[in-house]
Design a protein around this motif. Structure first.
Motif, PDB file in Angstrom:
ATOM      1  N   SER A  35       0.838  -1.198   0.000  1.00 58.51           N
ATOM      2  CA  SER A  35       0.000   0.000   0.000  1.00 58.51           C
ATOM      3  C   SER A  35       0.870   1.244   0.000  1.00 58.51           C
ATOM      4  O   SER A  35       1.960   1.255   0.573  1.00 58.51           O
ATOM      5  CB  SER A  35      -0.894   0.025   1.244  1.00 58.51           C
ATOM      6  N   PRO A  47      -4.662   7.186   5.352  1.00 55.96           N
ATOM      7  CA  PRO A  47      -4.631   6.756   6.757  1.00 55.96           C
ATOM      8  C   PRO A  47      -4.160   5.309   6.911  1.00 55.96           C
ATOM      9  O   PRO A  47      -4.422   4.454   6.052  1.00 55.96           O
ATOM     10  CB  PRO A  47      -6.087   6.895   7.203  1.00 55.96           C
ATOM     11  N   LYS A  48      -3.473   5.052   8.007  1.00 56.43           N
ATOM     12  CA  LYS A  48      -2.924   3.728   8.271  1.00 56.43           C
ATOM     13  C   LYS A  48      -4.032   2.672   8.308  1.00 56.43           C
ATOM     14  O   LYS A  48      -3.851   1.563   7.801  1.00 56.43           O
ATOM     15  CB  LYS A  48      -2.166   3.728   9.591  1.00 56.43           C
ATOM     16  N   ALA A  49      -5.181   3.012   8.873  1.00 66.22           N
ATOM     17  CA  ALA A  49      -6.292   2.051   8.953  1.00 66.22           C
ATOM     18  C   ALA A  49      -6.738   1.614   7.556  1.00 66.22           C
ATOM     19  O   ALA A  49      -7.047   0.441   7.328  1.00 66.22           O
ATOM     20  CB  ALA A  49      -7.457   2.668   9.712  1.00 66.22           C
ATOM     21  N   ARG A  50      -6.778   2.540   6.617  1.00 65.23           N
ATOM     22  CA  ARG A  50      -7.157   2.201   5.235  1.00 65.23           C
ATOM     23  C   ARG A  50      -6.105   1.318   4.587  1.00 65.23           C
ATOM     24  O   ARG A  50      -6.427   0.344   3.906  1.00 65.23           O
ATOM     25  CB  ARG A  50      -7.360   3.482   4.411  1.00 65.23           C
ATOM     26  N   ARG A  51      -4.837   1.629   4.802  1.00 67.60           N
ATOM     27  CA  ARG A  51      -3.751   0.822   4.217  1.00 67.60           C
ATOM     28  C   ARG A  51      -3.764  -0.593   4.765  1.00 67.60           C
ATOM     29  O   ARG A  51      -3.463  -1.543   4.042  1.00 67.60           O
ATOM     30  CB  ARG A  51      -2.400   1.467   4.478  1.00 67.60           C
ATOM     31  N   GLU A  52      -4.121  -0.749   6.044  1.00 64.21           N
ATOM     32  CA  GLU A  52      -4.168  -2.085   6.640  1.00 64.21           C
ATOM     33  C   GLU A  52      -5.417  -2.848   6.212  1.00 64.21           C
ATOM     34  O   GLU A  52      -5.383  -4.063   6.039  1.00 64.21           O
ATOM     35  CB  GLU A  52      -4.107  -1.981   8.167  1.00 64.21           C
ATOM     36  N   ALA A  53      -6.524  -2.134   6.040  1.00 65.14           N
ATOM     37  CA  ALA A  53      -7.784  -2.784   5.664  1.00 65.14           C
ATOM     38  C   ALA A  53      -7.795  -3.236   4.206  1.00 65.14           C
ATOM     39  O   ALA A  53      -8.400  -4.250   3.872  1.00 65.14           O
ATOM     40  CB  ALA A  53      -8.947  -1.838   5.920  1.00 65.14           C
ATOM     41  N   CYS A  60      -6.516   7.721  -2.004  1.00 67.61           N
ATOM     42  CA  CYS A  60      -7.323   8.114  -0.853  1.00 67.61           C
ATOM     43  C   CYS A  60      -8.790   7.828  -1.168  1.00 67.61           C
ATOM     44  O   CYS A  60      -9.148   7.521  -2.305  1.00 67.61           O
ATOM     45  CB  CYS A  60      -7.117   9.597  -0.533  1.00 67.61           C
TER      46      CYS A  60
END
Length: 88
Positions: A35, A47-53, A60
């Motif tokens: 990501s 955001p980190k949460a989006r990259r992890e999800a 974006c």
């Protein structure tokens, strides 16, 4: 039950082929790899949460929504085997 000039099962085969085409198209659009920390379109931080999800995310949320809106507007109905497509 097929009618007219079609053989039995032809309608189901057409439906199955349409579904398979849609699945292949969706799989081809899946992100792969690492990501990005910043959007490749606008440069904003992702955001980190989006990259992890979503593994392999490259845009974006706003840019991704715009891209999907454009793709939806330009994609037509799959008319494989319909009379309309045969007349074109």
């Amino acid at each position: 039950m097929a009618g007219g000039w079609t053989r039995d099962g032809a309608t189901q085969e057409q439906i199955d082929a349409s579904v398979e085409d849609a699945v292949q198209q969706a799989r081809s659009q899946l992100n792969q790899g690492e990501s990005l920390a910043h959007c490749e379109e606008c440069g904003c931080a992702i955001p980190k949460a989006r990259r992890e999800a979503i593994p392999g995310v490259r845009m974006c949320v706003q840019c991704q929504q715009q891209l999907e809106k454009q793709q939806t507007a330009s994609s037509g109905i799959n008319r494989r085997g319909s009379k309309d497509s045969q007349l074109r």
